[in-house]
Design an enzyme around this catalytic site. Structure first.
Site, PDB file in Angstrom:
ATOM      1  N   THR A  83      27.904  49.546  34.140  1.00 39.54           N
ATOM      2  CA  THR A  83      28.469  50.404  33.085  1.00 39.54           C
ATOM      3  C   THR A  83      27.383  50.817  32.103  1.00 39.54           C
ATOM      4  O   THR A  83      27.226  52.005  31.773  1.00 39.54           O
ATOM      5  CB  THR A  83      29.590  49.625  32.343  1.00 39.54           C
TER       6      THR A  83
ATOM      7  N   THR B 182      27.864  43.189  35.740  1.00 45.94           N
ATOM      8  CA  THR B 182      26.819  43.634  36.670  1.00 45.94           C
ATOM      9  C   THR B 182      25.807  44.537  35.965  1.00 45.94           C
ATOM     10  O   THR B 182      24.723  44.776  36.472  1.00 45.94           O
ATOM     11  CB  THR B 182      27.421  44.458  37.821  1.00 45.94           C
ATOM     12  N   GLY B 183      26.194  45.079  34.819  1.00 45.23           N
ATOM     13  CA  GLY B 183      25.313  45.983  34.076  1.00 45.23           C
ATOM     14  C   GLY B 183      25.475  47.436  34.474  1.00 45.23           C
ATOM     15  O   GLY B 183      24.881  48.327  33.868  1.00 45.23           O
TER      16      GLY B 183
ATOM     17  N   ARG C 190      36.019  53.445  37.395  1.00 45.58           N
ATOM     18  CA  ARG C 190      35.526  52.284  38.152  1.00 45.58           C
ATOM     19  C   ARG C 190      35.716  52.542  39.637  1.00 45.58           C
ATOM     20  O   ARG C 190      36.819  52.836  40.095  1.00 45.58           O
ATOM     21  CB  ARG C 190      36.247  51.006  37.704  1.00 45.58           C
TER      22      ARG C 190
ATOM     23  N   ARG D 264      40.440  40.316  32.361  1.00 43.18           N
ATOM     24  CA  ARG D 264      40.364  41.653  32.964  1.00 43.18           C
ATOM     25  C   ARG D 264      41.420  41.852  34.057  1.00 43.18           C
ATOM     26  O   ARG D 264      41.808  42.964  34.352  1.00 43.18           O
ATOM     27  CB  ARG D 264      38.953  41.913  33.515  1.00 43.18           C
ATOM     28  N   GLN D 265      41.878  40.737  34.652  1.00 44.88           N
ATOM     29  CA  GLN D 265      42.935  40.871  35.679  1.00 44.88           C
ATOM     30  C   GLN D 265      44.281  40.728  34.958  1.00 44.88           C
ATOM     31  O   GLN D 265      44.967  39.718  35.066  1.00 44.88           O
ATOM     32  CB  GLN D 265      42.735  39.795  36.767  1.00 44.88           C
TER      33      GLN D 265
ATOM     34  N   LYS E  90      34.797  56.559  31.812  1.00 50.07           N
ATOM     35  CA  LYS E  90      34.292  55.785  32.954  1.00 50.07           C
ATOM     36  C   LYS E  90      35.336  55.741  34.060  1.00 50.07           C
ATOM     37  O   LYS E  90      36.529  55.607  33.789  1.00 50.07           O
ATOM     38  CB  LYS E  90      33.995  54.358  32.480  1.00 50.07           C
TER      39      LYS E  90
ATOM     40  N   HIS F 291      39.256  40.717  26.298  1.00 47.73           N
ATOM     41  CA  HIS F 291      39.476  41.963  27.026  1.00 47.73           C
ATOM     42  C   HIS F 291      40.978  42.153  27.214  1.00 47.73           C
ATOM     43  O   HIS F 291      41.602  41.430  27.982  1.00 47.73           O
ATOM     44  CB  HIS F 291      38.788  41.838  28.379  1.00 47.73           C
TER      45      HIS F 291
ATOM     46  N   GLU G 205      35.367  15.281  41.628  1.00 41.56           N
ATOM     47  CA  GLU G 205      36.431  15.451  40.623  1.00 41.56           C
ATOM     48  C   GLU G 205      35.889  15.126  39.234  1.00 41.56           C
ATOM     49  O   GLU G 205      34.961  14.347  39.087  1.00 41.56           O
ATOM     50  CB  GLU G 205      37.602  14.510  40.945  1.00 41.56           C
TER      51      GLU G 205
HETATM   52  C1  R5P Z   1      35.489  46.861  31.348  1.00 39.49           C
HETATM   53  O1  R5P Z   1      36.374  47.645  31.081  1.00 39.49           O
HETATM   54  C2  R5P Z   1      34.642  46.174  30.324  1.00 39.49           C
HETATM   55  O2  R5P Z   1      34.906  46.622  29.031  1.00 39.49           O
HETATM   56  C3  R5P Z   1      33.162  46.335  30.640  1.00 39.49           C
HETATM   57  O3  R5P Z   1      32.816  47.694  30.520  1.00 39.49           O
HETATM   58  C4  R5P Z   1      32.879  45.855  32.027  1.00 39.49           C
HETATM   59  O4  R5P Z   1      33.384  44.577  32.228  1.00 39.49           O
HETATM   60  C5  R5P Z   1      31.391  45.879  32.308  1.00 39.49           C
HETATM   61  O5  R5P Z   1      31.186  45.505  33.628  1.00 39.49           O
HETATM   62  P1  R5P Z   1      29.848  45.854  34.395  1.00 39.49           P
HETATM   63  O6  R5P Z   1      28.702  45.358  33.554  1.00 39.49           O
HETATM   64  O7  R5P Z   1      29.968  45.094  35.681  1.00 39.49           O
HETATM   65  O8  R5P Z   1      29.792  47.319  34.617  1.00 39.49           O
END
Ligand code: R5P
Length: 311
Positions: free
Chosen positions: A228, A225-226, A195, A93-94, A193, A127, A36
């Site tokens: 995108t 994660t990169g 997802r 993001r959520q 994009k 975001h 804790e």
């Molecule tokens: C999502 O809409 C955000 O703007 C980024 O594009 C996203 O979080 C990038 O995530 P990742 O690097 O996993 O693709």
């Protein structure tokens, strides 16, 4: 005024404090043997404006809980106003239920941040894609600053740009592409994009982009994660871009994201220090310090500094 940094805010707290001519204060933060958290504030904060800096990245739950302890303690010690500075705001993001029964974590986190006594909030490139106005989520003033112009200026001052164009990897990133393009006097455009999963995206484009033979600054808010950025970068190369330079505000860089990005041939990959990382070459401390001081002095020119203040 006093400025405290949590475990993930100490460096920025020192830099922001220096910028406004103060020394940062420190809370004692450690763990009990059972895991804790223990926290103690040994400063007199009675009647003061207190700034708490904590960037909620990587160990998000742990760092959020620490923010709650720090804020509630400072409130109970009699601070007159608490300004939360959360440069990276996790859980944003959520912001919706994508499937029935899901937690809308953004709203829950916002509620808790208010409940512990935050009077005002500053964040950077929060975001809020599906949320039109931060006032739909928060009942306190929220100032959402943008680091996109600083990133674009960093790129311009570090490499000569051949007919530059700024591209966002999806429609939601147009706000950052536009702000970056304005800063360096370039054009901007966005890709589309889809997802597929939390780790996989598909970059689509239904039209050809004016990138042939040009240097592209590809900019987004977060690199997690990169996927995108890697997919967008490939698409831009296929469309004939001369070079793709990559910038983001929050370099979360999960797993092997940075290696995958460099493997695309990218020479310059830059982020800010909202999330410390090997590419965090741009500090948001001056952006936050300037906006905060202007706000606290109730300057009518706050909007010059707060590019995306939706309140
Ligand atoms: C999502 O809409 C955000 O703007 C980024 O594009 C996203 O979080 C990038 O995530 P990742 O690097 O996993 O693709």
């Amino acid at each position: 005024m006093k400025i405290f940094g949590g475990s993930a805010g100490r460096v920025l707290a020192v830099l922001i404090a220096r910028k406004v001519g103060l020394n940062a204060s420190e809370a004692e933060i450690k763990r009990f043997p059972d895991g804790e958290k223990y926290l103690r504030v040994d400063d007199d904060v009675t009647g003061q404006d207190v700034v708490i800096v904590q960037s909620i990245h990587h160990k998000s739950d742990d760092l959020l809980f620490e923010y709650f302890l720090l804020c509630d303690t400072i409130r109970s010690l009699g601070a007159s106003r608490i300004i939360g500075v959360l440069p990276y705001f996790a859980y944003a993001r959520q912001d919706s239920q994508f499937k029935p029964g899901e937690a809308v974590s953004f709203r829950t986190v916002a509620k808790l941040i208010e409940d512990v006594g935050t009077s005002e909030l500053f964040s950077v490139d929060m975001h809020q894609h599906r949320i039109g106005r931060v006032s739909d989520v928060f009942n306190i003033p929220v100032h959402n600053l943008t680091a996109a112009p600083l990133l674009a200026e960093y790129v311009r001052s570090n490499t000569p740009l051949e007919r530059p164009v700024v591209i966002g990897p999806d429609e939601e990133s147009e706000q950052w592409a536009l702000a970056a393009a304005k800063a360096i006097g370039a054009d901007h455009d966005v890709l589309q994009k889809k997802r597929l999963t939390a780790e996989k995206v598909q970059i689509l484009t239904t039209r050809s982009l004016a990138v042939r033979g040009r240097d592209v600054l590809l900019i987004d808010d977060i690199i997690s994660t990169g996927d995108t950025i890697v997919s967008a970068s490939k698409m831009l190369k296929e469309q004939g871009a001369r070079r793709v330079i990559i910038a983001c505000t929050h370099p979360i860089l999960a797993q092997d994201a940075l290696a995958r990005i460099y493997a695309t041939g990218a020479e310059i990959v830059v982020g800010t220090d909202t999330v410390p990382s090997p590419i965090s070459h741009v500090s948001v401390a001056p952006l936050i310090a300037d906006a905060m001081m202007r706000y606290l002095r109730s300057s009518p020119t706050l909007l010059e500094y707060v590019a995306d203040d939706r309140n």
